[in-house]
Scaffold this motif. Structure first.
Motif, PDB file in Angstrom:
ATOM      1  N   ALA A  25       0.842  -1.197   0.000  1.00 26.85           N
ATOM      2  CA  ALA A  25       0.000   0.000   0.000  1.00 26.85           C
ATOM      3  C   ALA A  25       0.872   1.238   0.000  1.00 26.85           C
ATOM      4  O   ALA A  25       1.900   1.279   0.670  1.00 26.85           O
ATOM      5  CB  ALA A  25      -0.902  -0.006   1.226  1.00 26.85           C
ATOM      6  N   HIS A  27       0.567   5.070   0.897  1.00 29.40           N
ATOM      7  CA  HIS A  27      -0.275   6.074   1.561  1.00 29.40           C
ATOM      8  C   HIS A  27       0.283   7.470   1.310  1.00 29.40           C
ATOM      9  O   HIS A  27       1.506   7.652   1.270  1.00 29.40           O
ATOM     10  CB  HIS A  27      -0.288   5.816   3.076  1.00 29.40           C
ATOM     11  N   LYS A  30       3.554   9.143   3.112  1.00 30.30           N
ATOM     12  CA  LYS A  30       4.329   8.061   3.741  1.00 30.30           C
ATOM     13  C   LYS A  30       5.326   7.499   2.725  1.00 30.30           C
ATOM     14  O   LYS A  30       5.096   7.548   1.515  1.00 30.30           O
ATOM     15  CB  LYS A  30       3.402   6.913   4.178  1.00 30.30           C
ATOM     16  N   THR A  32       7.114   4.140   1.471  1.00 30.35           N
ATOM     17  CA  THR A  32       7.167   2.679   1.474  1.00 30.35           C
ATOM     18  C   THR A  32       8.474   2.250   0.826  1.00 30.35           C
ATOM     19  O   THR A  32       8.722   2.566  -0.338  1.00 30.35           O
ATOM     20  CB  THR A  32       5.987   2.084   0.675  1.00 30.35           C
ATOM     21  N   HIS A 213       7.291   2.271   6.004  1.00 28.85           N
ATOM     22  CA  HIS A 213       6.929   0.868   5.850  1.00 28.85           C
ATOM     23  C   HIS A 213       8.004   0.170   5.031  1.00 28.85           C
ATOM     24  O   HIS A 213       8.604   0.785   4.155  1.00 28.85           O
ATOM     25  CB  HIS A 213       5.569   0.745   5.144  1.00 28.85           C
ATOM     26  N   SER A 225       6.908  -7.668   5.383  1.00 27.76           N
ATOM     27  CA  SER A 225       6.157  -6.435   5.209  1.00 27.76           C
ATOM     28  C   SER A 225       5.888  -5.910   6.604  1.00 27.76           C
ATOM     29  O   SER A 225       5.131  -6.507   7.357  1.00 27.76           O
ATOM     30  CB  SER A 225       4.855  -6.714   4.455  1.00 27.76           C
ATOM     31  N   SER A 227       5.786  -2.329   9.353  1.00 22.66           N
ATOM     32  CA  SER A 227       5.809  -0.888   9.544  1.00 22.66           C
ATOM     33  C   SER A 227       7.009  -0.530  10.419  1.00 22.66           C
ATOM     34  O   SER A 227       7.651  -1.402  11.010  1.00 22.66           O
ATOM     35  CB  SER A 227       4.513  -0.398  10.179  1.00 22.66           C
TER      36      SER A 227
HETATM   37  P1  ADP Z   1      -2.179   4.809   8.357  1.00 22.53           P
HETATM   38  O1  ADP Z   1      -1.333   5.564   9.341  1.00 22.53           O
HETATM   39  O2  ADP Z   1      -2.178   5.398   6.961  1.00 22.53           O
HETATM   40  O3  ADP Z   1      -3.551   4.464   8.865  1.00 22.53           O
HETATM   41  P2  ADP Z   1      -0.783   2.560   9.395  1.00 22.53           P
HETATM   42  O4  ADP Z   1       0.673   2.878   9.372  1.00 22.53           O
HETATM   43  O5  ADP Z   1      -1.557   2.739  10.653  1.00 22.53           O
HETATM   44  O6  ADP Z   1      -1.455   3.373   8.205  1.00 22.53           O
HETATM   45  O7  ADP Z   1      -0.959   1.083   8.894  1.00 22.53           O
HETATM   46  C1  ADP Z   1      -2.156   0.359   9.027  1.00 22.53           C
HETATM   47  C2  ADP Z   1      -1.866  -1.066   8.665  1.00 22.53           C
HETATM   48  O8  ADP Z   1      -1.468  -1.129   7.286  1.00 22.53           O
HETATM   49  C3  ADP Z   1      -0.718  -1.681   9.474  1.00 22.53           C
HETATM   50  O9  ADP Z   1      -0.960  -3.057   9.692  1.00 22.53           O
HETATM   51  C4  ADP Z   1       0.487  -1.507   8.578  1.00 22.53           C
HETATM   52  O10 ADP Z   1       1.473  -2.476   8.790  1.00 22.53           O
HETATM   53  C5  ADP Z   1      -0.148  -1.638   7.189  1.00 22.53           C
HETATM   54  N1  ADP Z   1       0.558  -0.814   6.229  1.00 22.53           N
HETATM   55  C6  ADP Z   1       0.843   0.498   6.318  1.00 22.53           C
HETATM   56  N2  ADP Z   1       1.539   0.918   5.266  1.00 22.53           N
HETATM   57  C7  ADP Z   1       1.684  -0.165   4.475  1.00 22.53           C
HETATM   58  C8  ADP Z   1       2.327  -0.397   3.232  1.00 22.53           C
HETATM   59  N3  ADP Z   1       2.950   0.570   2.576  1.00 22.53           N
HETATM   60  N4  ADP Z   1       2.288  -1.647   2.707  1.00 22.53           N
HETATM   61  C9  ADP Z   1       1.652  -2.625   3.355  1.00 22.53           C
HETATM   62  N5  ADP Z   1       1.048  -2.487   4.536  1.00 22.53           N
HETATM   63  C10 ADP Z   1       1.068  -1.275   5.095  1.00 22.53           C
END
Ligand code: ADP
Ligand code: ADP
Length: 235
Positions: A25, A27, A30, A32, A213, A225, A227
């Protein structure tokens, strides 16, 4: 919500399975990081997201909708910009001209076709300064700049042309410690501007400096995978 998401995504070249079952993902705001040895599938992953290849397995979502990019233009239209390792800059052209290079590909850039040279130079100068990139002479051929500076110009260009996702293919691979630091700083600037960044790198330390991430590919599948709060450099 993620701008771009891979769900169980894979790609085979004939009977060679280069990528399989990848979840990822991107975001806004952020970074990755995608790590992995040669042959792990990093380039294939980039090519799928930037429209150079199509996935043969799973889904790619953009703004929550399944998409299948058939050309790089499709991806650019959705705000997905890729800075390749060769930077797609023309060494003998002035810095300011390189700033607009490829802008014909980008929707938002059409008005520039009607802009005069003085205005283009001014815009390039302003935008580079906005990113905190100070070059004393935009008339110099971009080939005279260091690899790190060229990366920074390429990043600023993507930000200026409205990218929402910035894919960086090993931007620090050929650079020394100091230049790498500068590029990492501009990755953070792009992130702070709200872009979702995919940072492909071999270097775990560089990844850890800016990453939110971490996705580690091995033989085409995700080996890890996690964070930021799930990993530590001490391990
Ligand atoms: P946000 O802050 O945008 O809500 P989080 O960092 O809280 O995202 O992540 C929510 C979930 O998604 C966690 O389980 C995290 O490990 C997962 N996650 C976040 N970023 C990614 C990414 N780039 N790829 C895969 N999983 C992710
Ligand atoms: P990386 O970028 O991590 O080095 P790649 O995505 O380039 O990995 O390669 C993953 C696998 O897919 C490798 O086994 C590679 O040989 C294969 N591969 C990559 N591109 C092609 C292609 N165009 N045709 C056939 N096989 C390919």
């Amino acid at each position: 919500a993620p701008v771009v998401e891979l769900r169980g995504t894979g790609k085979s070249y004939g009977n060679i399975r280069a990528l399989h079952g990848v979840d990822l993902a991107v975001h806004p705001g952020k970074v990755t990081c995608v790590l992995g040895d040669n042959g792990a599938g990093k380039s294939t992953l980039i090519k799928i997201i930037s429209g150079l290849h199509q996935h043969t397995e799973g889904e790619v979502l953009c703004d929550g909708q399944p998409v299948k990019f058939t050309t790089p233009r499709d991806a650019l239209d959705r705000g997905i910009a890729t800075v390749y390792q060769d930077l797609a800059t023309v060494p003998l052209m002035p810095v300011w001209r390189n700033f607009f290079l490829g802008s014909e590909m980008t929707k938002g850039a059409w008005p520039f076709r009607r802009l005069d040279i003085a205005r283009m130079k001014k815009t390039a100068d302003e935008e580079l300064r906005n990113m905190g990139i100070v070059l004393d002479d935009l008339e110099q051929p971009i080939g005279t700049l260091s690899g790190g500076q060229r990366q920074c110009v390429a990043i600023a260009r993507a930000v200026y042309f409205g990218a929402r996702v910035l894919i960086l293919d090993e931007p620090t691979a050929a650079l020394g410690v100091k230049q790498s630091g500068v590029v990492l700083k501009y990755i953070a600037v792009a992130r702070d501007r709200g872009l979702g960044v995919i940072f492909i790198t071999h270097n775990p330390h560089h990844a850890y400096m800016v990453g939110d991430h971490f996705s580690v590919l091995r033989l085409g599948t995700l080996e890890l995978s996690a964070s930021r709060d799930q990993v530590s450099l001490e391990e």
